[in-house]
Design a protein around this motif. Structure first.
Motif, PDB file in Angstrom:
ATOM      1  N   TYR A  78      91.674  18.102  91.479  1.00  0.00           N
ATOM      2  CA  TYR A  78      90.746  18.219  90.352  1.00  0.00           C
ATOM      3  C   TYR A  78      89.656  17.154  90.432  1.00  0.00           C
ATOM      4  CZ  TYR A  78      88.904  18.616  85.652  1.00  0.00           C
ATOM      5  OH  TYR A  78      88.059  18.784  84.583  1.00  0.00           O
ATOM      6  N   GLN A 117      85.656  17.790  90.411  1.00  0.00           N
ATOM      7  CA  GLN A 117      84.710  17.108  89.527  1.00  0.00           C
ATOM      8  C   GLN A 117      83.592  16.432  90.322  1.00  0.00           C
ATOM      9  OE1 GLN A 117      87.502  14.617  87.208  1.00  0.00           O
ATOM     10  NE2 GLN A 117      86.531  15.500  85.402  1.00  0.00           N
ATOM     11  N   PHE A 126      93.569  26.142  89.954  1.00  0.00           N
ATOM     12  CA  PHE A 126      94.364  24.949  90.239  1.00  0.00           C
ATOM     13  C   PHE A 126      95.823  25.330  90.030  1.00  0.00           C
ATOM     14  CE2 PHE A 126      90.206  23.275  89.229  1.00  0.00           C
ATOM     15  CZ  PHE A 126      90.033  22.297  90.193  1.00  0.00           C
ATOM     16  N   MET A 171      94.024  23.689  95.038  1.00  0.00           N
ATOM     17  CA  MET A 171      92.877  24.414  94.515  1.00  0.00           C
ATOM     18  C   MET A 171      92.543  25.550  95.468  1.00  0.00           C
ATOM     19  SD  MET A 171      89.048  23.108  93.413  1.00  0.00           S
ATOM     20  CE  MET A 171      88.385  23.017  95.085  1.00  0.00           C
ATOM     21  N   VAL A 181      97.371  18.836  86.282  1.00  0.00           N
ATOM     22  CA  VAL A 181      96.168  19.183  87.045  1.00  0.00           C
ATOM     23  C   VAL A 181      95.104  18.111  86.918  1.00  0.00           C
ATOM     24  CG1 VAL A 181      94.266  20.821  87.271  1.00  0.00           C
ATOM     25  CG2 VAL A 181      96.600  21.661  86.943  1.00  0.00           C
ATOM     26  N   PHE A 182      94.851  17.609  85.711  1.00  0.00           N
ATOM     27  CA  PHE A 182      93.765  16.660  85.531  1.00  0.00           C
ATOM     28  C   PHE A 182      94.088  15.289  86.133  1.00  0.00           C
ATOM     29  CE2 PHE A 182      92.409  19.238  81.567  1.00  0.00           C
ATOM     30  CZ  PHE A 182      91.784  20.158  82.388  1.00  0.00           C
ATOM     31  N   TRP A 227      90.490  13.462  80.415  1.00  0.00           N
ATOM     32  CA  TRP A 227      89.655  14.372  81.190  1.00  0.00           C
ATOM     33  C   TRP A 227      88.330  14.575  80.473  1.00  0.00           C
ATOM     34  CZ3 TRP A 227      93.753  15.916  78.177  1.00  0.00           C
ATOM     35  CH2 TRP A 227      93.466  16.852  77.190  1.00  0.00           C
ATOM     36  N   LEU A 269      93.688  27.135  85.297  1.00  0.00           N
ATOM     37  CA  LEU A 269      94.893  26.339  85.530  1.00  0.00           C
ATOM     38  C   LEU A 269      96.082  27.290  85.532  1.00  0.00           C
ATOM     39  CD1 LEU A 269      94.320  23.347  83.053  1.00  0.00           C
ATOM     40  CD2 LEU A 269      93.341  23.712  85.334  1.00  0.00           C
TER      41      LEU A 269
END
Length: 346
Positions: free
Chosen positions: A334, A338, A120, A108, A328-329, A5, A76
Protein backbone atom coordinates in the motif's frame (compact mmCIF):
# COMPACT_ATOMS: atom_id res chain seq x y z
CA UNK A 1 -1.14 -1.54 16.63
CA UNK A 2 -3.40 1.13 15.19
CA UNK A 3 -2.73 2.10 11.60
CA UNK A 4 -3.09 5.64 10.29
CA UNK A 5 -3.92 6.33 6.67
CA UNK A 6 -4.82 9.07 4.25
CA UNK A 7 -8.34 10.29 5.00
CA UNK A 8 -11.18 11.08 2.60
CA UNK A 9 -10.74 7.77 0.79
CA UNK A 10 -13.50 6.09 -1.20
CA UNK A 11 -12.81 2.43 -1.84
CA UNK A 12 -14.31 -1.06 -1.89
CA UNK A 13 -13.93 -3.90 0.60
CA UNK A 14 -14.67 -7.53 -0.29
CA UNK A 15 -15.24 -10.62 1.83
CA UNK A 16 -15.61 -13.82 -0.20
CA UNK A 17 -16.30 -17.06 1.59
CA UNK A 18 -17.21 -20.58 0.60
CA UNK A 19 -20.85 -19.72 -0.13
CA UNK A 20 -21.27 -15.92 -0.08
CA UNK A 21 -19.58 -12.72 -1.21
CA UNK A 22 -20.12 -9.31 0.41
CA UNK A 23 -18.94 -6.06 -1.15
CA UNK A 24 -18.94 -2.77 0.73
CA UNK A 25 -18.57 0.74 -0.67
CA UNK A 26 -16.53 2.59 1.95
CA UNK A 27 -15.71 6.21 2.79
CA UNK A 28 -12.81 6.11 5.24
CA UNK A 29 -14.16 3.80 7.99
CA UNK A 30 -17.84 4.35 7.15
CA UNK A 31 -20.00 1.92 5.20
CA UNK A 32 -21.88 3.76 2.46
CA UNK A 33 -23.49 0.76 0.78
CA UNK A 34 -23.39 -3.03 1.05
CA UNK A 35 -24.17 -5.73 -1.51
CA UNK A 36 -24.30 -9.44 -0.63
CA UNK A 37 -24.57 -12.35 -3.07
CA UNK A 38 -24.91 -16.15 -2.62
CA UNK A 39 -21.77 -16.74 -4.68
CA UNK A 40 -18.52 -18.08 -3.24
CA UNK A 41 -15.65 -20.37 -4.09
CA UNK A 42 -17.86 -23.45 -3.72
CA UNK A 43 -19.23 -22.63 -7.18
CA UNK A 44 -15.68 -22.26 -8.52
CA UNK A 45 -14.85 -25.75 -7.23
CA UNK A 46 -18.03 -27.31 -8.62
CA UNK A 47 -18.01 -25.51 -12.00
CA UNK A 48 -14.27 -25.70 -12.57
CA UNK A 49 -13.96 -22.01 -13.49
CA UNK A 50 -14.13 -18.54 -11.92
CA UNK A 51 -16.60 -17.04 -14.38
CA UNK A 52 -19.53 -16.72 -11.95
CA UNK A 53 -17.35 -15.25 -9.22
CA UNK A 54 -15.73 -12.79 -11.62
CA UNK A 55 -19.02 -11.68 -13.16
CA UNK A 56 -20.61 -11.21 -9.73
CA UNK A 57 -17.75 -9.01 -8.58
CA UNK A 58 -17.62 -7.10 -11.86
CA UNK A 59 -21.33 -6.28 -11.81
CA UNK A 60 -21.35 -5.38 -8.12
CA UNK A 61 -18.34 -3.06 -8.33
CA UNK A 62 -19.82 -1.29 -11.35
CA UNK A 63 -23.20 -0.88 -9.68
CA UNK A 64 -21.75 0.49 -6.44
CA UNK A 65 -19.37 2.79 -8.32
CA UNK A 66 -22.34 4.61 -9.81
CA UNK A 67 -23.51 5.41 -6.27
CA UNK A 68 -20.13 6.51 -4.92
CA UNK A 69 -19.61 10.17 -3.86
CA UNK A 70 -16.18 10.09 -5.56
CA UNK A 71 -14.41 7.51 -7.74
CA UNK A 72 -13.28 4.51 -5.64
CA UNK A 73 -9.50 4.14 -5.72
CA UNK A 74 -8.87 0.49 -4.86
CA UNK A 75 -10.31 -2.76 -3.46
CA UNK A 76 -9.36 -4.34 -0.13
CA UNK A 77 -10.02 -8.08 0.00
CA UNK A 78 -9.59 -11.06 2.31
CA UNK A 79 -11.07 -14.51 2.67
CA UNK A 80 -11.36 -17.16 -0.01
CA UNK A 81 -10.86 -14.59 -2.78
CA UNK A 82 -7.13 -15.01 -2.04
CA UNK A 83 -7.26 -18.81 -2.34
CA UNK A 84 -6.58 -21.10 -5.30
CA UNK A 85 -10.34 -21.07 -5.98
CA UNK A 86 -10.54 -17.26 -5.84
CA UNK A 87 -8.99 -14.58 -8.04
CA UNK A 88 -5.37 -15.15 -7.00
CA UNK A 89 -3.77 -17.54 -4.54
CA UNK A 90 -1.81 -15.57 -1.95
CA UNK A 91 0.33 -18.00 0.07
CA UNK A 92 -0.62 -18.48 3.71
CA UNK A 93 1.72 -17.10 6.34
CA UNK A 94 2.87 -19.56 8.98
CA UNK A 95 1.56 -19.28 12.54
CA UNK A 96 2.21 -17.66 14.91
CA UNK A 97 0.99 -14.66 12.95
CA UNK A 98 -0.18 -11.20 13.92
CA UNK A 99 -0.91 -8.01 12.06
CA UNK A 100 2.76 -7.35 11.25
CA UNK A 101 3.38 -10.67 9.48
CA UNK A 102 0.07 -10.40 7.65
CA UNK A 103 0.86 -6.87 6.46
CA UNK A 104 4.30 -7.96 5.21
CA UNK A 105 2.63 -10.45 2.87
CA UNK A 106 -0.20 -8.37 1.37
CA UNK A 107 -0.23 -8.58 -2.43
CA UNK A 108 -1.38 -5.88 -4.88
CA UNK A 109 -2.84 -7.10 -8.17
CA UNK A 110 -5.28 -5.94 -10.85
CA UNK A 111 -7.79 -8.24 -12.54
CA UNK A 112 -8.86 -6.92 -15.94
CA UNK A 113 -11.85 -9.28 -16.11
CA UNK A 114 -13.21 -7.79 -12.87
CA UNK A 115 -12.13 -4.15 -12.51
CA UNK A 116 -9.33 -1.76 -13.52
CA UNK A 117 -8.84 -0.92 -9.84
CA UNK A 118 -5.94 -2.47 -7.91
CA UNK A 119 -6.84 -5.16 -5.38
CA UNK A 120 -4.95 -5.43 -2.08
CA UNK A 121 -5.14 -9.09 -1.04
CA UNK A 122 -4.64 -10.25 2.58
CA UNK A 123 -3.06 -13.68 3.08
CA UNK A 124 -4.50 -16.40 5.27
CA UNK A 125 -2.70 -18.28 8.03
CA UNK A 126 -1.38 -21.84 7.99
CA UNK A 127 -0.82 -24.02 11.04
CA UNK A 128 1.79 -26.67 10.24
CA UNK A 129 4.01 -27.19 7.25
CA UNK A 130 2.95 -27.46 3.62
CA UNK A 131 2.38 -29.88 2.07
CA UNK A 132 0.59 -31.54 4.94
CA UNK A 133 1.91 -34.97 5.95
CA UNK A 134 -0.30 -37.79 7.22
CA UNK A 135 1.60 -37.87 10.50
CA UNK A 136 0.82 -34.18 11.14
CA UNK A 137 -2.64 -33.74 9.64
CA UNK A 138 -4.53 -33.78 12.96
CA UNK A 139 -2.71 -30.65 14.11
CA UNK A 140 -2.57 -28.82 10.78
CA UNK A 141 -5.04 -26.22 9.55
CA UNK A 142 -5.58 -23.26 7.23
CA UNK A 143 -7.75 -20.17 7.59
CA UNK A 144 -8.65 -17.30 5.25
CA UNK A 145 -10.74 -14.33 6.36
CA UNK A 146 -10.88 -15.06 10.08
CA UNK A 147 -7.35 -13.64 10.55
CA UNK A 148 -8.69 -10.29 9.33
CA UNK A 149 -11.67 -10.52 11.66
CA UNK A 150 -9.33 -11.23 14.60
CA UNK A 151 -7.12 -8.22 13.82
CA UNK A 152 -10.25 -6.06 13.63
CA UNK A 153 -11.64 -7.26 16.95
CA UNK A 154 -8.35 -6.37 18.57
CA UNK A 155 -8.15 -2.97 16.85
CA UNK A 156 -11.69 -2.13 17.97
CA UNK A 157 -11.17 -3.65 21.44
CA UNK A 158 -14.73 -4.94 21.17
CA UNK A 159 -15.35 -7.46 22.57
CA UNK A 160 -12.52 -7.42 25.14
CA UNK A 161 -9.60 -9.17 23.43
CA UNK A 162 -6.48 -7.46 24.77
CA UNK A 163 -3.84 -8.76 27.15
CA UNK A 164 -4.97 -12.36 27.55
CA UNK A 165 -5.35 -15.44 25.34
CA UNK A 166 -8.76 -15.88 23.74
CA UNK A 167 -10.52 -18.11 21.23
CA UNK A 168 -12.46 -17.11 18.14
CA UNK A 169 -15.11 -19.67 17.28
CA UNK A 170 -16.37 -18.81 13.80
CA UNK A 171 -19.31 -20.90 12.60
CA UNK A 172 -20.60 -20.99 9.04
CA UNK A 173 -19.83 -23.20 6.04
CA UNK A 174 -16.92 -24.42 8.15
CA UNK A 175 -16.58 -24.32 11.93
CA UNK A 176 -13.25 -22.87 13.05
CA UNK A 177 -11.68 -22.69 16.50
CA UNK A 178 -8.78 -20.20 16.42
CA UNK A 179 -6.54 -19.58 19.42
CA UNK A 180 -5.04 -16.10 19.87
CA UNK A 181 -2.22 -15.51 22.36
CA UNK A 182 -1.76 -12.57 24.73
CA UNK A 183 0.31 -10.76 22.04
CA UNK A 184 -2.60 -10.88 19.60
CA UNK A 185 -1.09 -13.55 17.36
CA UNK A 186 -2.92 -16.51 15.86
CA UNK A 187 -1.07 -19.52 17.23
CA UNK A 188 -3.21 -22.46 16.12
CA UNK A 189 -6.61 -23.40 14.75
CA UNK A 190 -8.82 -26.31 13.73
CA UNK A 191 -11.56 -26.41 11.10
CA UNK A 192 -14.42 -28.74 10.28
CA UNK A 193 -16.71 -29.13 7.28
CA UNK A 194 -19.94 -29.16 9.31
CA UNK A 195 -21.72 -26.25 7.60
CA UNK A 196 -21.21 -27.67 4.13
CA UNK A 197 -22.04 -31.15 5.41
CA UNK A 198 -25.30 -29.86 6.86
CA UNK A 199 -26.29 -28.38 3.51
CA UNK A 200 -25.47 -31.57 1.60
CA UNK A 201 -27.29 -33.78 4.12
CA UNK A 202 -30.39 -31.59 3.89
CA UNK A 203 -30.46 -31.34 0.11
CA UNK A 204 -28.63 -34.30 -1.44
CA UNK A 205 -29.48 -37.32 0.73
CA UNK A 206 -32.53 -39.33 1.75
CA UNK A 207 -33.35 -36.54 4.23
CA UNK A 208 -34.03 -34.05 1.42
CA UNK A 209 -37.76 -34.82 1.15
CA UNK A 210 -38.36 -33.15 4.52
CA UNK A 211 -35.41 -30.81 4.95
CA UNK A 212 -34.45 -29.45 1.52
CA UNK A 213 -36.59 -26.31 1.77
CA UNK A 214 -36.24 -25.00 5.30
CA UNK A 215 -39.03 -22.67 6.33
CA UNK A 216 -37.13 -21.72 9.46
CA UNK A 217 -33.81 -22.48 11.14
CA UNK A 218 -35.24 -21.96 14.61
CA UNK A 219 -34.05 -24.63 17.02
CA UNK A 220 -36.19 -26.98 19.08
CA UNK A 221 -33.98 -27.25 22.15
CA UNK A 222 -34.84 -30.77 23.33
CA UNK A 223 -34.37 -32.27 19.85
CA UNK A 224 -31.08 -30.42 19.38
CA UNK A 225 -29.76 -31.67 22.72
CA UNK A 226 -30.93 -35.22 21.92
CA UNK A 227 -29.02 -35.05 18.64
CA UNK A 228 -25.91 -34.01 20.55
CA UNK A 229 -26.27 -36.88 23.04
CA UNK A 230 -26.96 -39.51 20.37
CA UNK A 231 -23.96 -38.45 18.32
CA UNK A 232 -21.72 -38.56 21.39
CA UNK A 233 -22.99 -42.01 22.41
CA UNK A 234 -23.59 -43.82 19.14
CA UNK A 235 -21.37 -41.95 16.68
CA UNK A 236 -22.12 -39.37 14.01
CA UNK A 237 -23.19 -41.67 11.18
CA UNK A 238 -25.71 -43.55 13.33
CA UNK A 239 -27.11 -40.29 14.73
CA UNK A 240 -27.58 -38.96 11.20
CA UNK A 241 -29.64 -42.01 10.29
CA UNK A 242 -31.69 -41.53 13.44
CA UNK A 243 -32.95 -38.33 11.79
CA UNK A 244 -34.32 -40.54 9.01
CA UNK A 245 -36.06 -42.74 11.57
CA UNK A 246 -37.64 -39.74 13.28
CA UNK A 247 -39.08 -38.65 9.94
CA UNK A 248 -41.53 -41.51 10.20
CA UNK A 249 -43.24 -39.96 13.21
CA UNK A 250 -45.93 -37.59 11.96
CA UNK A 251 -45.82 -35.65 15.24
CA UNK A 252 -42.32 -34.38 14.41
CA UNK A 253 -42.08 -31.50 11.99
CA UNK A 254 -39.27 -29.92 10.06
CA UNK A 255 -38.07 -27.87 13.02
CA UNK A 256 -37.63 -30.97 15.21
CA UNK A 257 -35.84 -32.95 12.50
CA UNK A 258 -33.51 -30.09 11.60
CA UNK A 259 -32.64 -29.52 15.27
CA UNK A 260 -31.76 -33.19 15.81
CA UNK A 261 -29.65 -33.27 12.64
CA UNK A 262 -27.78 -30.10 13.59
CA UNK A 263 -27.12 -31.37 17.12
CA UNK A 264 -25.68 -34.58 15.69
CA UNK A 265 -23.25 -32.69 13.46
CA UNK A 266 -22.13 -30.08 15.97
CA UNK A 267 -21.48 -32.71 18.65
CA UNK A 268 -18.80 -34.08 16.34
CA UNK A 269 -17.24 -30.61 16.02
CA UNK A 270 -17.33 -30.15 19.78
CA UNK A 271 -15.56 -33.47 20.27
CA UNK A 272 -12.89 -32.51 17.73
CA UNK A 273 -12.18 -29.15 19.37
CA UNK A 274 -12.05 -30.70 22.84
CA UNK A 275 -9.75 -33.51 21.68
CA UNK A 276 -7.35 -30.94 20.23
CA UNK A 277 -7.31 -28.94 23.47
CA UNK A 278 -9.14 -25.83 22.29
CA UNK A 279 -11.94 -26.28 24.80
CA UNK A 280 -10.01 -27.64 27.76
CA UNK A 281 -11.69 -27.05 31.14
CA UNK A 282 -10.23 -23.59 31.70
CA UNK A 283 -11.62 -20.08 31.74
CA UNK A 284 -10.63 -18.93 28.28
CA UNK A 285 -12.77 -16.23 26.72
CA UNK A 286 -14.61 -17.38 23.60
CA UNK A 287 -15.80 -14.93 20.96
CA UNK A 288 -18.55 -16.59 18.91
CA UNK A 289 -19.17 -15.19 15.44
CA UNK A 290 -20.79 -16.36 12.21
CA UNK A 291 -24.28 -17.42 11.17
CA UNK A 292 -26.84 -16.50 13.86
CA UNK A 293 -28.66 -19.87 13.87
CA UNK A 294 -25.35 -21.70 14.32
CA UNK A 295 -24.24 -19.23 16.98
CA UNK A 296 -27.36 -20.05 18.98
CA UNK A 297 -26.71 -23.77 18.66
CA UNK A 298 -23.09 -23.44 19.77
CA UNK A 299 -24.06 -21.24 22.69
CA UNK A 300 -26.45 -23.94 23.90
CA UNK A 301 -23.58 -26.42 23.96
CA UNK A 302 -21.00 -24.11 25.55
CA UNK A 303 -22.76 -21.74 27.95
CA UNK A 304 -22.61 -24.01 31.02
CA UNK A 305 -18.83 -24.44 30.93
CA UNK A 306 -17.35 -21.45 29.13
CA UNK A 307 -17.30 -17.66 29.03
CA UNK A 308 -18.92 -17.02 25.65
CA UNK A 309 -19.42 -13.64 23.99
CA UNK A 310 -21.78 -13.78 20.99
CA UNK A 311 -21.14 -11.05 18.42
CA UNK A 312 -23.76 -9.97 15.92
CA UNK A 313 -23.22 -10.13 12.15
CA UNK A 314 -23.01 -6.32 12.17
CA UNK A 315 -20.23 -6.28 14.78
CA UNK A 316 -18.43 -9.08 12.94
CA UNK A 317 -18.59 -7.09 9.67
CA UNK A 318 -17.18 -3.99 11.36
CA UNK A 319 -14.33 -6.08 12.79
CA UNK A 320 -13.57 -7.54 9.36
CA UNK A 321 -13.47 -4.07 7.79
CA UNK A 322 -11.29 -2.69 10.59
CA UNK A 323 -8.94 -5.64 10.16
CA UNK A 324 -8.65 -4.99 6.42
CA UNK A 325 -7.63 -1.41 7.08
CA UNK A 326 -5.18 -2.34 9.84
CA UNK A 327 -3.42 -4.95 7.71
CA UNK A 328 -3.45 -3.36 4.26
CA UNK A 329 -2.64 0.21 5.27
CA UNK A 330 0.39 -1.07 7.24
CA UNK A 331 1.72 -2.99 4.22
CA UNK A 332 4.61 -2.06 1.94
CA UNK A 333 2.34 -2.81 -1.03
CA UNK A 334 0.00 0.00 0.00
CA UNK A 335 2.87 2.40 0.73
CA UNK A 336 4.25 1.77 -2.75
CA UNK A 337 0.80 2.42 -4.20
CA UNK A 338 0.60 5.72 -2.31
CA UNK A 339 4.07 6.71 -3.49
CA UNK A 340 3.09 5.98 -7.07
CA UNK A 341 -0.01 8.15 -6.79
CA UNK A 342 2.03 10.94 -5.22
CA UNK A 343 4.59 10.67 -8.04
CA UNK A 344 1.87 11.05 -10.66
CA UNK A 345 0.51 14.14 -8.87
CA UNK A 346 3.98 15.68 -8.65
Amino acid sequence: MTTTWEKKLTYFAVDTGTTNTTVWLMKDDRILRESKHPVGVRQTSIRGDRELLESTLRGTLRSLSRRAPSPPRFVLAAGMLTSQLGLLEVPHVLAPAGVGKLAENVRMKSFARVSPLPFFLVPGVRIGRAPCELSEVAYSDVIRGEETEIVGFQANAQPRTHGAPWLLLHVGSHSKAIEVDARGRIVRSASTLSGEALYVLRTQTILASRLRDLRSQELQKSFFESGVRCSERYGLSRALFMTRLLEGNSRYGQRELYSFLLGSLLASDLQAFRSLGFLAPRRIRIVLSGQPNLQLAWRLMLKKDYDVKVVSPEVRALAFLAGLREIVFASSAYRQFQAGIAGIRD
